[in-house]
Motif scaffolding. Structure first.
Motif, PDB file in Angstrom:
ATOM      1  N   GLU A  42     -18.633 -33.267   4.493  1.00 31.60           N
ATOM      2  CA  GLU A  42     -17.555 -33.673   3.581  1.00 31.60           C
ATOM      3  C   GLU A  42     -17.799 -33.127   2.176  1.00 31.60           C
ATOM      4  OE1 GLU A  42     -15.575 -37.624   1.533  1.00 31.60           O
ATOM      5  OE2 GLU A  42     -16.835 -37.865   3.320  1.00 31.60           O
ATOM      6  N   THR A  43     -19.068 -33.118   1.758  1.00 23.97           N
ATOM      7  CA  THR A  43     -19.409 -32.596   0.433  1.00 23.97           C
ATOM      8  C   THR A  43     -19.000 -31.138   0.298  1.00 23.97           C
ATOM      9  OG1 THR A  43     -21.242 -34.153   0.119  1.00 23.97           O
ATOM     10  CG2 THR A  43     -21.327 -32.099  -1.149  1.00 23.97           C
ATOM     11  N   HIS A  44     -19.331 -30.322   1.297  1.00 22.27           N
ATOM     12  CA  HIS A  44     -18.943 -28.910   1.268  1.00 22.27           C
ATOM     13  C   HIS A  44     -17.420 -28.760   1.179  1.00 22.27           C
ATOM     14  CE1 HIS A  44     -22.719 -26.729   1.855  1.00 22.27           C
ATOM     15  NE2 HIS A  44     -23.095 -27.693   2.675  1.00 22.27           N
ATOM     16  N   THR A  45     -16.711 -29.588   1.950  1.00 26.55           N
ATOM     17  CA  THR A  45     -15.252 -29.515   1.940  1.00 26.55           C
ATOM     18  C   THR A  45     -14.686 -29.837   0.568  1.00 26.55           C
ATOM     19  OG1 THR A  45     -15.149 -30.140   4.286  1.00 26.55           O
ATOM     20  CG2 THR A  45     -13.142 -30.431   2.986  1.00 26.55           C
ATOM     21  N   GLN A  46     -15.179 -30.913  -0.046  1.00 23.91           N
ATOM     22  CA  GLN A  46     -14.675 -31.331  -1.351  1.00 23.91           C
ATOM     23  C   GLN A  46     -15.036 -30.329  -2.445  1.00 23.91           C
ATOM     24  OE1 GLN A  46     -12.551 -33.812  -1.800  1.00 23.91           O
ATOM     25  NE2 GLN A  46     -12.656 -34.165   0.411  1.00 23.91           N
ATOM     26  N   VAL A  60     -20.062 -29.702  -8.664  1.00 24.61           N
ATOM     27  CA  VAL A  60     -20.993 -30.742  -8.220  1.00 24.61           C
ATOM     28  C   VAL A  60     -20.951 -31.933  -9.167  1.00 24.61           C
ATOM     29  CG1 VAL A  60     -23.413 -31.296  -7.762  1.00 24.61           C
ATOM     30  CG2 VAL A  60     -22.499 -29.088  -7.061  1.00 24.61           C
ATOM     31  N   GLY A  61     -20.911 -31.660 -10.466  1.00 22.33           N
ATOM     32  CA  GLY A  61     -20.837 -32.744 -11.440  1.00 22.33           C
ATOM     33  C   GLY A  61     -19.565 -33.563 -11.285  1.00 22.33           C
ATOM     34  N   GLN A  62     -18.431 -32.881 -11.079  1.00 25.92           N
ATOM     35  CA  GLN A  62     -17.154 -33.573 -10.893  1.00 25.92           C
ATOM     36  C   GLN A  62     -17.158 -34.399  -9.614  1.00 25.92           C
ATOM     37  OE1 GLN A  62     -14.329 -33.808 -12.805  1.00 25.92           O
ATOM     38  NE2 GLN A  62     -15.491 -32.810 -14.435  1.00 25.92           N
ATOM     39  N   TYR A  63     -17.712 -33.833  -8.558  1.00 20.89           N
ATOM     40  CA  TYR A  63     -17.765 -34.549  -7.278  1.00 20.89           C
ATOM     41  C   TYR A  63     -18.648 -35.781  -7.389  1.00 20.89           C
ATOM     42  CZ  TYR A  63     -18.591 -35.405  -2.290  1.00 20.89           C
ATOM     43  OH  TYR A  63     -18.690 -35.978  -1.047  1.00 20.89           O
ATOM     44  N   ALA A  64     -19.804 -35.649  -8.060  1.00 21.35           N
ATOM     45  CA  ALA A  64     -20.699 -36.790  -8.253  1.00 21.35           C
ATOM     46  C   ALA A  64     -20.014 -37.886  -9.055  1.00 21.35           C
ATOM     47  CB  ALA A  64     -21.983 -36.333  -8.945  1.00 21.35           C
ATOM     48  N   SER A  65     -19.268 -37.510 -10.091  1.00 18.34           N
ATOM     49  CA  SER A  65     -18.553 -38.502 -10.900  1.00 18.34           C
ATOM     50  C   SER A  65     -17.507 -39.231 -10.067  1.00 18.34           C
ATOM     51  CB  SER A  65     -17.894 -37.825 -12.101  1.00 18.34           C
ATOM     52  OG  SER A  65     -18.867 -37.287 -12.981  1.00 18.34           O
ATOM     53  N   ALA A  66     -16.819 -38.484  -9.205  1.00 14.54           N
ATOM     54  CA  ALA A  66     -15.809 -39.101  -8.341  1.00 14.54           C
ATOM     55  C   ALA A  66     -16.454 -40.087  -7.370  1.00 14.54           C
ATOM     56  CB  ALA A  66     -15.051 -38.023  -7.570  1.00 14.54           C
ATOM     57  N   LEU A  67     -17.614 -39.726  -6.833  1.00 16.69           N
ATOM     58  CA  LEU A  67     -18.330 -40.638  -5.937  1.00 16.69           C
ATOM     59  C   LEU A  67     -18.777 -41.889  -6.686  1.00 16.69           C
ATOM     60  CD1 LEU A  67     -20.622 -38.182  -3.896  1.00 16.69           C
ATOM     61  CD2 LEU A  67     -18.619 -39.416  -3.052  1.00 16.69           C
ATOM     62  N   ILE A  89     -27.356 -27.752  -3.380  1.00 11.12           N
ATOM     63  CA  ILE A  89     -26.305 -28.729  -3.665  1.00 11.12           C
ATOM     64  C   ILE A  89     -26.883 -30.127  -3.805  1.00 11.12           C
ATOM     65  CG2 ILE A  89     -24.291 -29.895  -2.668  1.00 11.12           C
ATOM     66  CD1 ILE A  89     -23.491 -27.186  -1.459  1.00 11.12           C
ATOM     67  N   ILE A  90     -27.734 -30.540  -2.857  1.00  5.08           N
ATOM     68  CA  ILE A  90     -28.250 -31.910  -2.891  1.00  5.08           C
ATOM     69  C   ILE A  90     -29.127 -32.120  -4.110  1.00  5.08           C
ATOM     70  CG2 ILE A  90     -30.419 -31.700  -1.594  1.00  5.08           C
ATOM     71  CD1 ILE A  90     -27.703 -34.380  -1.101  1.00  5.08           C
ATOM     72  N   LYS A  91     -29.819 -31.083  -4.564  1.00  6.41           N
ATOM     73  CA  LYS A  91     -30.636 -31.185  -5.780  1.00  6.41           C
ATOM     74  C   LYS A  91     -29.771 -31.603  -6.966  1.00  6.41           C
ATOM     75  CE  LYS A  91     -33.421 -28.245  -8.862  1.00  6.41           C
ATOM     76  NZ  LYS A  91     -32.440 -28.145  -9.968  1.00  6.41           N
ATOM     77  N   ARG A  92     -28.689 -30.887  -7.198  1.00  4.83           N
ATOM     78  CA  ARG A  92     -27.817 -31.188  -8.333  1.00  4.83           C
ATOM     79  C   ARG A  92     -27.016 -32.466  -8.111  1.00  4.83           C
ATOM     80  NH1 ARG A  92     -23.929 -27.957 -10.277  1.00  4.83           N
ATOM     81  NH2 ARG A  92     -24.249 -29.212 -12.147  1.00  4.83           N
ATOM     82  N   LEU A  93     -26.633 -32.716  -6.864  1.00  4.39           N
ATOM     83  CA  LEU A  93     -25.846 -33.907  -6.573  1.00  4.39           C
ATOM     84  C   LEU A  93     -26.650 -35.174  -6.844  1.00  4.39           C
ATOM     85  CD1 LEU A  93     -23.152 -34.985  -5.549  1.00  4.39           C
ATOM     86  CD2 LEU A  93     -24.037 -34.815  -3.223  1.00  4.39           C
ATOM     87  N   LEU A  94     -27.905 -35.204  -6.399  1.00  2.00           N
ATOM     88  CA  LEU A  94     -28.741 -36.369  -6.651  1.00  2.00           C
ATOM     89  C   LEU A  94     -28.978 -36.553  -8.142  1.00  2.00           C
ATOM     90  CD1 LEU A  94     -31.405 -36.198  -3.781  1.00  2.00           C
ATOM     91  CD2 LEU A  94     -29.482 -37.777  -3.998  1.00  2.00           C
ATOM     92  N   GLU A  95     -29.228 -35.459  -8.846  1.00  2.00           N
ATOM     93  CA  GLU A  95     -29.423 -35.547 -10.299  1.00  2.00           C
ATOM     94  C   GLU A  95     -28.224 -36.214 -10.963  1.00  2.00           C
ATOM     95  OE1 GLU A  95     -29.967 -31.515 -11.450  1.00  2.00           O
ATOM     96  OE2 GLU A  95     -32.082 -31.418 -10.857  1.00  2.00           O
ATOM     97  N   ASN A  96     -27.026 -35.798 -10.585  1.00  2.00           N
ATOM     98  CA  ASN A  96     -25.807 -36.336 -11.179  1.00  2.00           C
ATOM     99  C   ASN A  96     -25.541 -37.775 -10.750  1.00  2.00           C
ATOM    100  OD1 ASN A  96     -23.971 -34.189 -12.757  1.00  2.00           O
ATOM    101  ND2 ASN A  96     -25.142 -33.114 -11.183  1.00  2.00           N
TER     102      ASN A  96
END
Length: 319
Positions: A42-46, A60-67, A89-96
């Motif tokens: 789902e992350t790749h799709t979004q 990635v930052g926008q997606y993390a904020s939405a989550l 991706i997961i590196k930056r996603l977890l950071e955010n």
């Protein structure tokens, strides 16, 4: 957050699900629980959708904020990095997500230090491992027992991992039933896994268990790297409709041997529905000199594979 790791059947997912059940809030609104690979798909799709809408956006930052706007706790089952794109991706996603105050709870078969081991550009992922260890309680579920098998009959039939001969439909029913026994109350559903920039389709998956047909694994463009990724994701794999193999299709023989070797090395439980027993599954056929030599090489290789299959059916290997 928390990072719970341990062997298959040690109770990691059970503990995480208990924690999740005690949380207030509605699923998908204040809390979210996903299998890691479904979450990444789902992350790749979004991320693709966000990139299409604005190529200069920090996707990635926008997606993390939405989550983060939708939840305060994210639980990910069977966390595992097998792909360089996922690693970045997961590196930056977890950071955010951490920056947004989201609590992350994961289960994994591997200690954080073992994540993405020997992966491409792994040095770039090491800071993420350090942050996981700094921000999460890392707890090992140390157990020599597979609790999924506790309380079940241990008859010879219940321990069987290979079914051959007889009616093919009956063999396939046996395989489905055996996989369900291992999965317990968990249901199976189709799954797509991103490996090396490609999507690998899993016919049925649930509770760390996957079900494939032989052709899906061996008569397709899969190799050792793909099998290794599957072994790191699933603790048990069922393979149905395995035909009698011959030197007429050495590519199938070689892929199946490679698959067996990878499952053996990673201690994956392997359940098989086949036309014949391991000892009788491969048959050399007549051919010219070069073909006979190739077939002879595969015959030796198959003898080793058959030996490994015999060991994989033992109680010691299964437990």
């Amino acid at each position: 957050g928390a990072y719970v790791h341990g062997g298959p059947g040690s109770g990691k997912t059970f503990v995480m699900d208990l924690f999740y059940a005690t949380l207030d809030g509605e699923h998908g609104v204040e809390k979210r629980r996903e299998h890691f690979h479904s979450f990444m798909l789902e992350t790749h799709t979004q991320l693709h959708k966000l990139k299409d809408s604005d190529k200069n956006m920090d996707t990635v930052g926008q997606y993390a904020s939405a989550l983060a706007r939708k939840m305060r706790v994210l639980c990910l089952d069977e966390f595992q990095i097998v792909d360089v794109a996922d690693a970045m991706i997961i590196k930056r996603l977890l950071e955010n997500l951490w920056a947004e105050g989201v609590l992350v709870v994961t289960t994994s078969n591997r200690h954080p230090d073992e994540l993405y081991k020997n992966g491409l550009n792994r040095a770039q992922f090491l800071p993420c491992i350090a942050e996981i260890k700094r921000r999460c309680i890392v707890h090992e579920m140390a157990s020599d027992r597979d609790y999924r098998l506790t309380g079940r009959a241990r008859s010879e039939e219940d321990q069987a991992m290979w079914k051959s001969g007889g009616d093919e439909a009956e063999r396939e029913r046996w395989l489905v039933e055996r996989l369900q026994v291992l999965a317990g109350e968990r249901s199976f559903k189709p799954l797509q896994i991103a490996i090396g920039g490609r999507l690998v389709h899993v016919r049925r998956a649930g509770g760390g268990i996957a079900h494939f047909d032989f052709n899906e694994l061996c008569d397709s463009a899969l190799g050792a790297a793909d099998y290794t990724a599957l072994a790191s994701i699933f603790n048990s794999i069922g393979v149905g409709h395995v035909p009698t193999l011959s030197s007429d299709r050495l590519d199938l023989v070689r892929r199946f041997i490679t698959f067996i070797d990878v499952m053996y090395e990673h201690k994956v439980k392997l359940l098989v529905s086949a036309d014949a027993s391991p000892e009788e599954l491969y048959r050399a056929s007549a051919g010219d000199g070069s073909r006979k030599n190739a077939a002879r090489d595969e015959e030796f290789a198959w003898d080793r594979a058959a030996s490994r299959l015999a060991e994989m059916q033992s109680k010691e290997f299964q437990e």
